[in-house]
Design a protein around this motif. Structure first.
Motif, PDB file in Angstrom:
ATOM      1  N   THR A   1       0.831  -1.205   0.000  1.00 37.35           N
ATOM      2  CA  THR A   1       0.000   0.000   0.000  1.00 37.35           C
ATOM      3  C   THR A   1       0.867   1.256   0.000  1.00 37.35           C
ATOM      4  O   THR A   1       0.589   2.226  -0.725  1.00 37.35           O
ATOM      5  N   PHE A   2       1.919   1.241   0.806  1.00 42.73           N
ATOM      6  CA  PHE A   2       2.817   2.390   0.843  1.00 42.73           C
ATOM      7  C   PHE A   2       3.497   2.579  -0.514  1.00 42.73           C
ATOM      8  O   PHE A   2       3.618   3.709  -1.012  1.00 42.73           O
ATOM      9  N   THR A   3       3.936   1.491  -1.130  1.00 44.21           N
ATOM     10  CA  THR A   3       4.582   1.577  -2.439  1.00 44.21           C
ATOM     11  C   THR A   3       3.631   2.180  -3.474  1.00 44.21           C
ATOM     12  O   THR A   3       4.020   3.056  -4.261  1.00 44.21           O
ATOM     13  N   THR A   4       2.380   1.719  -3.453  1.00 47.04           N
ATOM     14  CA  THR A   4       1.385   2.245  -4.392  1.00 47.04           C
ATOM     15  C   THR A   4       1.170   3.737  -4.169  1.00 47.04           C
ATOM     16  O   THR A   4       1.063   4.524  -5.124  1.00 47.04           O
ATOM     17  N   THR A   5       1.129   4.139  -2.908  1.00 46.39           N
ATOM     18  CA  THR A   5       0.918   5.555  -2.584  1.00 46.39           C
ATOM     19  C   THR A   5       2.070   6.421  -3.079  1.00 46.39           C
ATOM     20  O   THR A   5       1.860   7.516  -3.623  1.00 46.39           O
TER      21      THR A   5
ATOM     22  N   ALA B   1      10.644   7.042   4.644  1.00 43.07           N
ATOM     23  CA  ALA B   1      10.072   5.934   5.411  1.00 43.07           C
ATOM     24  C   ALA B   1      11.162   5.050   6.011  1.00 43.07           C
ATOM     25  O   ALA B   1      11.067   4.616   7.169  1.00 43.07           O
ATOM     26  N   VAL B   2      12.214   4.783   5.235  1.00 42.31           N
ATOM     27  CA  VAL B   2      13.319   3.967   5.738  1.00 42.31           C
ATOM     28  C   VAL B   2      14.037   4.692   6.870  1.00 42.31           C
ATOM     29  O   VAL B   2      14.395   4.087   7.895  1.00 42.31           O
ATOM     30  N   ALA B   3      14.241   6.001   6.710  1.00 42.11           N
ATOM     31  CA  ALA B   3      14.944   6.776   7.737  1.00 42.11           C
ATOM     32  C   ALA B   3      14.168   6.794   9.048  1.00 42.11           C
ATOM     33  O   ALA B   3      14.758   6.742  10.129  1.00 42.11           O
ATOM     34  N   VAL B   4      12.837   6.854   8.973  1.00 44.59           N
ATOM     35  CA  VAL B   4      12.020   6.850  10.192  1.00 44.59           C
ATOM     36  C   VAL B   4      12.095   5.506  10.897  1.00 44.59           C
ATOM     37  O   VAL B   4      12.211   5.435  12.128  1.00 44.59           O
ATOM     38  N   SER B   5      12.060   4.420  10.116  1.00 41.19           N
ATOM     39  CA  SER B   5      12.085   3.084  10.723  1.00 41.19           C
ATOM     40  C   SER B   5      13.487   2.638  11.100  1.00 41.19           C
ATOM     41  O   SER B   5      13.666   1.825  12.007  1.00 41.19           O
ATOM     42  N   THR B   6      14.513   3.169  10.408  1.00 37.60           N
ATOM     43  CA  THR B   6      15.900   2.790  10.676  1.00 37.60           C
ATOM     44  C   THR B   6      16.748   4.050  10.754  1.00 37.60           C
ATOM     45  O   THR B   6      17.325   4.494   9.746  1.00 37.60           O
ATOM     46  N   PRO B   7      16.857   4.670  11.939  1.00 42.45           N
ATOM     47  CA  PRO B   7      17.561   5.951  12.058  1.00 42.45           C
ATOM     48  C   PRO B   7      19.020   5.923  11.621  1.00 42.45           C
ATOM     49  O   PRO B   7      19.547   6.925  11.158  1.00 42.45           O
ATOM     50  N   ASP B   8      19.688   4.761  11.771  1.00 41.76           N
ATOM     51  CA  ASP B   8      21.103   4.678  11.402  1.00 41.76           C
ATOM     52  C   ASP B   8      21.318   4.110  10.008  1.00 41.76           C
ATOM     53  O   ASP B   8      22.396   3.607   9.692  1.00 41.76           O
ATOM     54  N   ALA B   9      20.293   4.201   9.153  1.00 39.97           N
ATOM     55  CA  ALA B   9      20.388   3.642   7.800  1.00 39.97           C
ATOM     56  C   ALA B   9      21.451   4.371   6.982  1.00 39.97           C
ATOM     57  O   ALA B   9      21.616   5.587   7.087  1.00 39.97           O
ATOM     58  N   THR B  10      22.163   3.614   6.167  1.00 40.46           N
ATOM     59  CA  THR B  10      23.185   4.176   5.286  1.00 40.46           C
ATOM     60  C   THR B  10      22.520   4.713   4.013  1.00 40.46           C
ATOM     61  O   THR B  10      21.359   4.388   3.721  1.00 40.46           O
ATOM     62  N   PRO B  11      23.228   5.525   3.220  1.00 41.96           N
ATOM     63  CA  PRO B  11      22.644   6.017   1.961  1.00 41.96           C
ATOM     64  C   PRO B  11      22.157   4.899   1.039  1.00 41.96           C
ATOM     65  O   PRO B  11      21.136   5.054   0.363  1.00 41.96           O
ATOM     66  N   SER B  12      22.867   3.771   1.009  1.00 40.47           N
ATOM     67  CA  SER B  12      22.422   2.668   0.147  1.00 40.47           C
ATOM     68  C   SER B  12      21.127   2.052   0.646  1.00 40.47           C
ATOM     69  O   SER B  12      20.319   1.551  -0.135  1.00 40.47           O
ATOM     70  N   HIS B  13      20.911   2.081   1.975  1.00 44.26           N
ATOM     71  CA  HIS B  13      19.642   1.600   2.513  1.00 44.26           C
ATOM     72  C   HIS B  13      18.518   2.586   2.208  1.00 44.26           C
ATOM     73  O   HIS B  13      17.372   2.187   1.995  1.00 44.26           O
ATOM     74  N   LEU B  14      18.833   3.869   2.201  1.00 42.82           N
ATOM     75  CA  LEU B  14      17.818   4.886   1.961  1.00 42.82           C
ATOM     76  C   LEU B  14      17.396   4.943   0.496  1.00 42.82           C
ATOM     77  O   LEU B  14      16.201   5.033   0.188  1.00 42.82           O
ATOM     78  N   PHE B  15      18.359   4.901  -0.405  1.00 43.78           N
ATOM     79  CA  PHE B  15      18.069   5.114  -1.820  1.00 43.78           C
ATOM     80  C   PHE B  15      18.345   3.899  -2.698  1.00 43.78           C
ATOM     81  O   PHE B  15      18.074   3.931  -3.887  1.00 43.78           O
ATOM     82  N   GLY B  16      18.891   2.826  -2.117  1.00 45.29           N
ATOM     83  CA  GLY B  16      19.258   1.671  -2.918  1.00 45.29           C
ATOM     84  C   GLY B  16      20.690   1.781  -3.411  1.00 45.29           C
ATOM     85  O   GLY B  16      21.289   2.863  -3.397  1.00 45.29           O
TER      86      GLY B  16
END
Length: 412
Positions: free
Chosen positions: A97-101, A151-166
């Motif tokens: 649902t989030f992806t569709t939005t 959305a990734v940053a909210v769920s994973t505060p220490d996410a790396t740029p590759s996690h955020l944008f692929g």
């Protein structure tokens, strides 16, 4: 539904627009059916995949159709995707649902660009037309990527740029798919029959993405996300050859989790897997992005560190190893057990390391032999310790050496 109905009544789409919406929705459904097997497998292998190849149809709809029809087309395609691809692959509905939005919001942003630059008629206006279509493509990509990254940053505060944008190759594939969508939209303004020519490149691209994700899965340890022993060996061998050519310094760490068998025996193998994953994250957090980190079977890990400052390589290596050791001692790993949730702490790790000889003929096995010897010195000293070989402790490479046998048996 009321919002869509209101938009429909306001815009009163033409019969031609209705037919084009049906054509694009049908093309998306046919594409899903043709590629269902490949896409399901790709979703299972690349659980965190950022690449969505149905973008070719949704982006074309965003560029060519009125808002209400574009929305309806995207919803139809993604609803069908849910039932044929996502649901059988056991992905949660909220994620779909989030992806569709995000796609709907990106489509609205792209439509605003098209409208603001003179509509589809402007596309034939030389450089301005190319700039208009290119701007819509970039806006669609930016809005979609930023929403997902948020959305990734909210769920994973220490996410790396590759996690955020692929990863970079995922971003490249997504842009390639958007370019196909833009080209499809452009050709559909000439003739709707051009939709048939879009299937071949998108299916080829889909299989190329599948190959990339299968290759990544084959070189990644399923429990920790680190390189497998085979993949690490291959990359380490390349790094040693490169360091020799460039006359740069290379160092190696071998790490072994202390008393890991007690974790498995006391809390079970699922809890043990959680601990291994937490330790792997701790190791990754204390090394650089270009350092090679692998799992070498059981509870043993290996790190290859290129480019350490030559005069102080051993000192720098000791500092890195000590940071990893301290970080592991502070871990508190939450796990589920038959008796309820608990936290596993009081973990420790022993580390051995050495600077890799730059002499011709040095192999990965020879370098690991030295680091391994230091690891056992750390174990013999009482564990939870770091030992780094001094320069005079490193033997000259031999022309032949028996390969090091890696324990690939299940954890015990």
């Amino acid at each position: 539904m009321a919002l869509v109905g209101s938009a429909w009544a306001t815009l009163r789409p033409s019969f031609g627009a209705l037919l084009l919406a049906v054509l694009l929705a049908a093309a998306g459904i046919v594409h899903t059916e043709v590629a269902t097997g490949v896409e399901r497998a790709r979703r299972r292998v690349g659980e965190k995949s950022y690449t969505d190849l149905s973008t070719i149809w949704t982006f074309a709809a965003a560029l060519l159709l009125p808002a209400a029809l574009a929305t309806a087309t995207i919803v139809v395609i993604y609803t069908y995707l849910w039932f044929r691809v996502w649901k059988p692959a056991r992905f949660p509905l909220f994620r779909h649902t989030f992806t569709t939005t995000t796609v709907l919001l990106a489509a609205v942003a792209a439509q605003e660009v098209v409208t603001g630059t003179g509509g589809t008629a402007a596309w034939s206006d030389g450089v301005f037309g190319i700039a208009s279509l290119g701007a819509a493509t970039l806006v669609y990509a930016a809005v979609n990527s930023l929403l997902i990254a948020l959305a990734v940053a909210v769920s994973t505060p220490d996410a790396t740029p590759s996690h955020l944008f692929g990863a970079l190759d995922e971003i490249t594939v997504e842009l390639a798919t958007l370019c196909l969508g833009a080209m499809l939209a452009l050709t559909l303004t000439v003739s709707w029959w051009f939709v048939l020519f879009a299937f071949v490149p998108v299916l080829v691209l889909q299989r190329a993405v599948m190959y990339r994700e299968l290759a990544a899965a084959a070189t990644t340890d399923g429990k920790t996300g680190l390189l497998t022993a085979t993949a690490w060996n291959a990359k380490a061998s390349e790094a040693i050859d490169r360091a020799r050519r460039e006359q740069s310094t290379l160092a190696m760490l071998v790490l072994d989790l202390d008393h890991f068998k007690r974790v498995n025996d006391t809390h079970g193998h699922i809890a043990g897997d959680r601990v291994l994953a937490a330790v792997a994250d701790a190791v990754r957090a204390e090394v650089r992005g270009d350092d090679l980190v692998g799992r070498f079977g059981g509870e043993e890990f290996v790190v290859l560190l290129p480019g350490l400052p030559t005069p102080r390589a051993a000192v720098e290596l000791h500092a890195v190893a000590e940071r990893i050791r301290v970080r592991v001692t502070t871990l508190a790993v939450p796990v589920e057990t038959p008796d309820g949730p608990l936290t596993i702490s009081d973990l420790s790790i022993s580390v051995g390391g050495s600077v890799v000889s730059s002499a011709p003929g040095t192999t990965v096995e020879q370098a690991m032999t030295v680091a391994d010897r230091e690891l056992y010195r750390a174990k013999d000293s009482g564990r939870n310790a770091v030992r780094i070989a001094q320069h005079h402790d490193i033997p000259a490479p031999r022309t032949e050496q028996q390969p090091r046998i890696v324990d690939q048996q299940p954890d015990s």
